[in-house]
Design an enzyme around this catalytic site. Structure first.
Site, PDB file in Angstrom:
ATOM      1  CB  CYS A 116      55.872   8.863  -0.693  1.00 23.39           C
ATOM      2  SG  CYS A 116      57.079  10.139  -1.037  1.00 23.39           S
ATOM      3  CG  HIS A 258      56.320   7.768   3.164  1.00 25.07           C
ATOM      4  ND1 HIS A 258      57.586   7.452   2.708  1.00 25.07           N
ATOM      5  CD2 HIS A 258      56.121   9.083   2.849  1.00 25.07           C
ATOM      6  CE1 HIS A 258      58.108   8.525   2.136  1.00 25.07           C
ATOM      7  NE2 HIS A 258      57.248   9.519   2.213  1.00 25.07           N
ATOM      8  CG  ASN A 288      60.454  11.227   2.224  1.00 26.12           C
ATOM      9  OD1 ASN A 288      60.399  10.205   1.551  1.00 26.12           O
ATOM     10  ND2 ASN A 288      59.483  12.124   2.220  1.00 26.12           N
TER      11      ASN A 288
HETATM   12  O1  UT7 Z   1      57.149  12.150   1.082  1.00 27.70           O
HETATM   13  C1  UT7 Z   1      56.184  13.072   0.747  1.00 27.70           C
HETATM   14  C2  UT7 Z   1      55.470  13.534   1.903  1.00 27.70           C
HETATM   15  N1  UT7 Z   1      56.089  14.743   2.428  1.00 27.70           N
HETATM   16  C3  UT7 Z   1      55.880  15.029   3.689  1.00 27.70           C
HETATM   17  O2  UT7 Z   1      55.277  14.285   4.397  1.00 27.70           O
HETATM   18  C4  UT7 Z   1      56.358  16.380   4.210  1.00 27.70           C
HETATM   19  C5  UT7 Z   1      55.322  16.918   5.160  1.00 27.70           C
HETATM   20  N2  UT7 Z   1      55.722  18.204   5.752  1.00 27.70           N
HETATM   21  C6  UT7 Z   1      56.668  18.276   6.702  1.00 27.70           C
HETATM   22  O3  UT7 Z   1      57.247  17.278   7.094  1.00 27.70           O
HETATM   23  C7  UT7 Z   1      56.931  19.614   7.324  1.00 27.70           C
HETATM   24  O4  UT7 Z   1      55.959  20.550   6.908  1.00 27.70           O
HETATM   25  C8  UT7 Z   1      58.343  20.174   6.988  1.00 27.70           C
HETATM   26  C9  UT7 Z   1      59.415  19.377   7.706  1.00 27.70           C
HETATM   27  C10 UT7 Z   1      58.590  20.152   5.492  1.00 27.70           C
HETATM   28  C11 UT7 Z   1      58.459  21.624   7.486  1.00 27.70           C
HETATM   29  O5  UT7 Z   1      58.176  21.672   8.886  1.00 27.70           O
HETATM   30  P1  UT7 Z   1      57.196  22.778   9.466  1.00 27.70           P
HETATM   31  O6  UT7 Z   1      57.174  22.609  10.925  1.00 27.70           O
HETATM   32  O7  UT7 Z   1      55.901  22.674   8.719  1.00 27.70           O
HETATM   33  O8  UT7 Z   1      57.973  24.120   9.136  1.00 27.70           O
HETATM   34  P2  UT7 Z   1      57.453  25.369   8.311  1.00 27.70           P
HETATM   35  O9  UT7 Z   1      57.433  25.103   6.871  1.00 27.70           O
HETATM   36  O10 UT7 Z   1      56.218  25.904   8.974  1.00 27.70           O
HETATM   37  O11 UT7 Z   1      58.601  26.407   8.608  1.00 27.70           O
HETATM   38  C12 UT7 Z   1      58.791  26.977   9.918  1.00 27.70           C
HETATM   39  C13 UT7 Z   1      59.937  27.956   9.853  1.00 27.70           C
HETATM   40  C14 UT7 Z   1      59.821  28.975   8.731  1.00 27.70           C
HETATM   41  O12 UT7 Z   1      60.341  30.204   9.194  1.00 27.70           O
HETATM   42  P3  UT7 Z   1      59.348  31.370   9.692  1.00 27.70           P
HETATM   43  O13 UT7 Z   1      58.488  31.675   8.510  1.00 27.70           O
HETATM   44  O14 UT7 Z   1      58.603  30.781  10.842  1.00 27.70           O
HETATM   45  O15 UT7 Z   1      60.295  32.457  10.051  1.00 27.70           O
HETATM   46  C15 UT7 Z   1      60.716  28.444   7.657  1.00 27.70           C
HETATM   47  O16 UT7 Z   1      61.242  29.438   6.815  1.00 27.70           O
HETATM   48  O17 UT7 Z   1      61.169  27.254   9.611  1.00 27.70           O
HETATM   49  C16 UT7 Z   1      61.817  27.809   8.470  1.00 27.70           C
HETATM   50  N3  UT7 Z   1      62.501  26.723   7.782  1.00 27.70           N
HETATM   51  C17 UT7 Z   1      63.738  26.322   8.110  1.00 27.70           C
HETATM   52  N4  UT7 Z   1      64.616  26.757   9.024  1.00 27.70           N
HETATM   53  C18 UT7 Z   1      65.790  26.111   9.121  1.00 27.70           C
HETATM   54  C19 UT7 Z   1      62.021  25.920   6.773  1.00 27.70           C
HETATM   55  N5  UT7 Z   1      62.944  25.008   6.453  1.00 27.70           N
HETATM   56  C20 UT7 Z   1      64.015  25.231   7.262  1.00 27.70           C
HETATM   57  C21 UT7 Z   1      65.267  24.602   7.401  1.00 27.70           C
HETATM   58  N6  UT7 Z   1      66.114  25.072   8.344  1.00 27.70           N
HETATM   59  N7  UT7 Z   1      65.629  23.543   6.635  1.00 27.70           N
END
Ligand code: UT7
Length: 332
Positions: A116, A258, A288
């Site tokens: 990216c 980005h 993205n």
């Molecule tokens: O281009 C390369 C650069 N990449 C990035 O910049 C990505 C950077 N990271 C992010 O944007 C975020 O970390 C994400 C969008 C990928 C995830 O968001 P988050 O707020 O960090 O969520 P998380 O991984 O902490 O997950 C929170 C909860 C979890 O459930 P529990 O453990 O709290 O019960 C996940 O299992 O959300 C759950 N979860 C989902 N629920 C519904 C994870 N993905 C999903 C989903 N739908 N798609």
């Protein structure tokens, strides 16, 4: 080869995305997710996906042709094509396919891989060829079809990505240099945070000699780590690029990041004390798109009349590697 130095101007942009769209609502029928979760955690609402009739080279060529038209030059005048991509149609590179598609007969063409950050790294690489007086007209394209490499059963990654390409034309100038400052960084110790790695097994050619056969595996990402990295490092690198440009955040007309996550855009802008109206965002429509996200957002803002000639843009890409980079430039 000429030995004098020249300045850089970015004089045209273009963008293209594949025709299919996938909304959050439709995604929630494929994996266990919801429009509400995706919108609130990322800001993404829909994305474009390439099917088998669409190639990276084709969409990149469309973006390139638009950029050439805006720049007012022909493909025959292009000296160099740099394609930033992690998802070429051909592992040997796709820049030459683009050269052929647009008819840039005299151009030399090659790929750059920096995930990216690829577009920013490509832009900075291209500017070196201009500053050293080697080339006059350069096409820099950022394009990716990450949908080919996403695990569509993994809700933590498949909701994020979309496909597309964006392009700019850089031209040598004798009276100005509009690339005002830049900075690039890599941290291989965090390489395991975001991967699209090859996985293979031995294939024995005889009783002693083996080669590895296999394929690239779907994207894996430690989202939280990448999020933390982006929010910490992106403001820092923009400040460094601004320092090199002898500018401050107050001088920025547009913050062009980005397009990974709206929360990252908001957090970076807040840290830099840049008001929301100066932050360019279109990830709600495209998700993205990796190396394509910055030039697609740039092109959209230019065509909407938001970005005007003379505006100062601070752009920053970040992602796998880990890599991150920033470029401060004046438009046109
Ligand atoms: O281009 C390369 C650069 N990449 C990035 O910049 C990505 C950077 N990271 C992010 O944007 C975020 O970390 C994400 C969008 C990928 C995830 O968001 P988050 O707020 O960090 O969520 P998380 O991984 O902490 O997950 C929170 C909860 C979890 O459930 P529990 O453990 O709290 O019960 C996940 O299992 O959300 C759950 N979860 C989902 N629920 C519904 C994870 N993905 C999903 C989903 N739908 N798609």
């Amino acid at each position: 080869m000429k030995a004098y130095s020249q300045g850089v101007a970015i004089i045209g942009s273009g963008a293209a995305v594949p025709s299919q769209t996938l909304t959050n609502e439709e995604l929630s029928k494929i994996v266990d997710t919801s429009d509400d979760w995706i919108t609130s955690r990322t800001g993404i609402q829909t994305r474009n996906l390439a099917n088998e009739t669409e190639s990276l080279s084709q969409i990149a060529a469309q973006a390139a042709e638009q950029a050439l038209t805006m720049a007012g030059i022909t493909a025959a005048e292009v000296d160099l094509i740099i394609l930033a991509t992690s998802t070429p149609d051909d592992l040997f590179g796709s820049a030459c396919q683009i050269q052929n598609l647009i008819g840039a007969k005299k151009a030399v063409a090659f790929d750059v891989t920096a995930a990216c950050s690829g577009f920013i790294f490509g832009l900075i690489t291209a500017s070196q060829f201009i500053r050293t007086g080697v080339y006059q007209n350069i096409l820099v394209i950022g394009g990716d079809i990450l949908s080919r490499w996403v695990d569509w059963g993994d809700r933590t990654t498949c909701i994020l990505f979309g496909d597309g390409a964006g392009a700019v034309v850089l031209q040598a100038q004798t009276d100005r240099d509009n690339l005002l400052g830049f900075e690039m960084c890599s941290d291989g110790t965090q390489n395991g945070c975001l991967n699209l790695g090859f996985d293979g097994k031995n294939q024995y050619l005889n009783s002693e000699l083996a080669v590895t056969k296999g394929s690239y595996q779907p994207i894996t990402m430690n989202g939280k780590e990448v999020y933390r990295f982006a929010v910490a490092k992106v403001p820092e690198i923009i400040e460094k690029a601004l320092y090199r440009a002898n500018l401050s955040t107050d001088d920025i007309d547009w913050l062009l990041l980005h397009q990974a996550n709206q929360r990252i855009l908001d957090a970076v802008a807040k840290r830099l004390k840049i008001p929301p109206e100066k932050v360019l965002a279109n990830l709600n429509k495209y998700g993205n798109t990796s190396a394509a996200s910055i030039p697609i957002a740039l092109d959209e803002a230019v065509r909407e009349g938001k970005i005007k000639a003379g505006d100062i843009i601070a752009a920053s890409g970040f992602g796998a590697g880990l890599t991150w980079g920033a470029a401060v430039f004046r438009w046109k």
